[in-house]
Design a protein around this motif. Sequence first.
Motif, PDB file in Angstrom:
ATOM      1  N   LEU A   1       0.791  -1.271  -0.084  1.00  0.00           N
ATOM      2  CA  LEU A   1       0.038   0.062  -0.003  1.00  0.00           C
ATOM      3  C   LEU A   1       0.791   1.279  -0.032  1.00  0.00           C
ATOM      4  CD1 LEU A   1      -2.786  -1.123   2.631  1.00  0.00           C
ATOM      5  CD2 LEU A   1      -2.944  -0.608   0.029  1.00  0.00           C
ATOM      6  N   ALA A   2       1.999   1.423   0.491  1.00  0.00           N
ATOM      7  CA  ALA A   2       2.897   2.467   0.727  1.00  0.00           C
ATOM      8  C   ALA A   2       3.298   2.530  -0.824  1.00  0.00           C
ATOM      9  CB  ALA A   2       4.004   2.073   1.569  1.00  0.00           C
ATOM     10  N   GLU A   3       3.807   1.527  -1.441  1.00  0.00           N
ATOM     11  CA  GLU A   3       4.044   1.625  -2.833  1.00  0.00           C
ATOM     12  C   GLU A   3       2.725   2.190  -3.720  1.00  0.00           C
ATOM     13  OE1 GLU A   3       5.433  -2.035  -4.523  1.00  0.00           O
ATOM     14  OE2 GLU A   3       7.160  -2.521  -2.842  1.00  0.00           O
ATOM     15  N   VAL A   4       1.740   1.822  -3.573  1.00  0.00           N
ATOM     16  CA  VAL A   4       0.578   2.348  -4.236  1.00  0.00           C
ATOM     17  C   VAL A   4       0.383   3.785  -4.001  1.00  0.00           C
ATOM     18  CG1 VAL A   4      -1.781   2.259  -4.531  1.00  0.00           C
ATOM     19  CG2 VAL A   4      -0.519   0.212  -4.277  1.00  0.00           C
ATOM     20  N   LYS A   5       0.374   4.054  -2.824  1.00  0.00           N
ATOM     21  CA  LYS A   5       0.538   5.520  -2.358  1.00  0.00           C
ATOM     22  C   LYS A   5       1.515   6.459  -3.326  1.00  0.00           C
ATOM     23  CE  LYS A   5       0.613   8.835   1.597  1.00  0.00           C
ATOM     24  NZ  LYS A   5       0.435   8.905   3.144  1.00  0.00           N
ATOM     25  N   GLU A   6       2.779   6.111  -3.158  1.00  0.00           N
ATOM     26  CA  GLU A   6       3.581   6.644  -3.759  1.00  0.00           C
ATOM     27  C   GLU A   6       3.645   6.914  -5.231  1.00  0.00           C
ATOM     28  OE1 GLU A   6       7.049   9.303  -3.819  1.00  0.00           O
ATOM     29  OE2 GLU A   6       5.953   8.530  -2.041  1.00  0.00           O
TER      30      GLU A   6
ATOM     31  N   LEU B   1      -4.452   0.858 -11.510  1.00  0.00           N
ATOM     32  CA  LEU B   1      -4.924   0.404 -10.084  1.00  0.00           C
ATOM     33  C   LEU B   1      -5.593  -0.963 -10.248  1.00  0.00           C
ATOM     34  CD1 LEU B   1      -6.388   3.331  -8.294  1.00  0.00           C
ATOM     35  CD2 LEU B   1      -4.222   1.938  -7.837  1.00  0.00           C
ATOM     36  N   GLN B   2      -6.219  -1.306 -11.523  1.00  0.00           N
ATOM     37  CA  GLN B   2      -6.849  -2.541 -11.768  1.00  0.00           C
ATOM     38  C   GLN B   2      -5.927  -3.444 -11.859  1.00  0.00           C
ATOM     39  OE1 GLN B   2      -8.591  -3.062 -15.765  1.00  0.00           O
ATOM     40  NE2 GLN B   2     -10.195  -3.636 -14.958  1.00  0.00           N
TER      41      GLN B   2
ATOM     42  N   VAL C   1      -6.856   0.622  -0.964  1.00  0.00           N
ATOM     43  CA  VAL C   1      -6.629   1.098  -2.451  1.00  0.00           C
ATOM     44  C   VAL C   1      -7.611   2.397  -2.677  1.00  0.00           C
ATOM     45  CG1 VAL C   1      -6.397   0.673  -4.623  1.00  0.00           C
ATOM     46  CG2 VAL C   1      -5.383  -0.742  -3.132  1.00  0.00           C
ATOM     47  N   VAL C   2      -8.881   2.133  -2.587  1.00  0.00           N
ATOM     48  CA  VAL C   2      -9.945   2.979  -2.794  1.00  0.00           C
ATOM     49  C   VAL C   2      -9.726   4.254  -1.948  1.00  0.00           C
ATOM     50  CG1 VAL C   2     -12.423   3.378  -2.600  1.00  0.00           C
ATOM     51  CG2 VAL C   2     -11.346   1.203  -3.517  1.00  0.00           C
ATOM     52  N   LYS C   3      -9.376   4.170  -0.716  1.00  0.00           N
ATOM     53  CA  LYS C   3      -9.139   5.387   0.118  1.00  0.00           C
ATOM     54  C   LYS C   3      -7.811   6.132  -0.518  1.00  0.00           C
ATOM     55  CE  LYS C   3     -11.007   3.177   4.112  1.00  0.00           C
ATOM     56  NZ  LYS C   3     -10.811   3.121   5.649  1.00  0.00           N
ATOM     57  N   LEU C   4      -6.896   5.338  -0.913  1.00  0.00           N
ATOM     58  CA  LEU C   4      -5.572   6.102  -1.365  1.00  0.00           C
ATOM     59  C   LEU C   4      -6.129   6.746  -2.544  1.00  0.00           C
ATOM     60  CD1 LEU C   4      -2.769   3.503  -0.638  1.00  0.00           C
ATOM     61  CD2 LEU C   4      -3.208   5.763   0.641  1.00  0.00           C
ATOM     62  N   TRP C   5      -6.620   6.151  -3.482  1.00  0.00           N
ATOM     63  CA  TRP C   5      -7.177   6.785  -4.778  1.00  0.00           C
ATOM     64  C   TRP C   5      -7.900   7.934  -4.358  1.00  0.00           C
ATOM     65  CZ3 TRP C   5     -10.479   4.201  -9.245  1.00  0.00           C
ATOM     66  CH2 TRP C   5     -10.315   4.857 -10.378  1.00  0.00           C
ATOM     67  N   ARG C   6      -8.860   7.855  -3.500  1.00  0.00           N
ATOM     68  CA  ARG C   6      -9.859   9.347  -3.267  1.00  0.00           C
ATOM     69  C   ARG C   6      -8.987  10.186  -2.629  1.00  0.00           C
ATOM     70  NH1 ARG C   6     -12.630  11.151   1.411  1.00  0.00           N
ATOM     71  NH2 ARG C   6     -14.409  12.346   0.800  1.00  0.00           N
ATOM     72  N   CYS C   7      -8.016   9.928  -1.841  1.00  0.00           N
ATOM     73  CA  CYS C   7      -6.930  10.926  -1.286  1.00  0.00           C
ATOM     74  C   CYS C   7      -6.285  11.740  -2.479  1.00  0.00           C
ATOM     75  CB  CYS C   7      -6.309  10.439  -0.122  1.00  0.00           C
ATOM     76  SG  CYS C   7      -7.056  10.120   1.372  1.00  0.00           S
TER      77      CYS C   7
END
Length: 509
Positions: A392-397, A414-415, A441-447
């Motif tokens: 998740l940290a990689e996805v956020k970055e 993201l898919q 992942v959904v929360k990170l995408w919204r942010c």
Amino acid sequence: MHGREKSGPAIVAVKPANKAGRPAAEQVEPRAGAEGNAAQQRTRRAQDRASVSQSLDRIRQAAKERKKERFTALLHHISVPMLRVAFYALERDAAPGVDGLTWQDYEADLDHCIEDLHERVHRGTYRAQPSRRRYIPKPDGRQRPLAVAALEDKIVQRAVVMVLNAIYEEDFLGFSYGFRPGRSQHDALDALVVGISSTKVNWILDADIRSFFDTVSQDALIRFVEHRVGDWRIIRLIRKWLKAGVLEDGVVRVSEQGTGQGSVISPLLANIYLHYAFDQWANRWRRQKATGDMIILRYADDTVVGFEHEADAHRFLQEMRLRLETFALSLHPEKTRLIEFGRHAAARRAQRGLGKPETFNFLGFTFICGKSRRGRFLLWRKSRRDRQQAKLAEVKEELRRRMHQPIPQQGKWLQQVVAGWNEYHAVPTNIRALQTFRDCVVKLWRCSLRRRGQRDKTTWERIKRLADDYLPKPRILHPWPQQRFAVKYPRWEPYAGMPHVRFCAGGAQ
């Protein structure tokens, strides 16, 4: 124009392509298509694979029939077709080594390059180049050093691995799963689940070898290889790769220990080393010294051993330390644990006034003593929390870098991320962890979307619609371990209809 038509050679009119922009009456020259060349290339590759397969089958049959024989003539199997097949087996987008050559660069003049490489290998003038040091992040925040070999080194290593695999696949024991043809991480996970669920396992030894790839004794490794390989030219190639060194900060460092983690041949060399240093010894210990049921499973340098009796577990651990020290290896003091675990662990700990049974990690999952809906013992597998947080940290970055990309482009990326995570982690008993990962992942995408502007109005209703459009919903993709294990390792014995008590994790020998 008419004069040229009378005096010149006859021109065959060919129907032009649709919407070609020419008048229908204009004559055109035929275009030479690439279909013939493509078909010829496909034919040659098929012939190469057939030739290589026949060669490897002969080696495999000889290794199976003569278990103690040393192979003194192997280099002639490193042929032009073998090298070409090895080249196409490499990853197209792998990072280049010190030579800077990419897969696409080498393919541009493949025939000439392969023939030249073949000649140098057989003439003895082939020289291994130093590997390029590269670091990748580990889930615990540390850096894992990798050795990126030059392209030609990868090709020759791949060809040698194909030849040696034909020999050692007849020797390796069934409980060894790491980096072997036809065996995956999920095969190892299935075997472990079946072993714990179907035998009288009450104690689990979770053993991890400290810095295995950096501490392997190269002299002992060569001695182990020589048990089955008597061709000094193959031994010489392996020595070249071990002594080539690693290029880091402009300096080539050569060590007397270790094998480059990340190179093509290092997984096979690791399996050969541990086959003689650990597997054969552990298998003898199980047959001769264990007083109760015992299961063994090894994936590369990660080992899980299950015991029925605590005394067996302590004796095995003590003797295992001494055995590994003989071959310059040691157990990691923090990652090696002996815990009470199994179908009776919860009840026994409750009688002593202790809490729930401890858990252990293996191949990205946390193993938990749980119960089914009917109250029976059920081994739960849950995605490791630290691995999930690292991902998740990689996805956020990455979302931060992709912040201003169009939403459809972000959604497609993201898919792929969620689908890739599910492809490995979607095992039975892990549905909640899959849902948690998707929700995060959904929360990170919204942010990320809300940071694109102060007036952004990405509401929860909108992000949920986007998630439904792009992100796959969690569902179990893998069958229950007992089902897949029974299919891959069918037994004809009288108790074949029962769970494979005597064979799981000991594997098909």
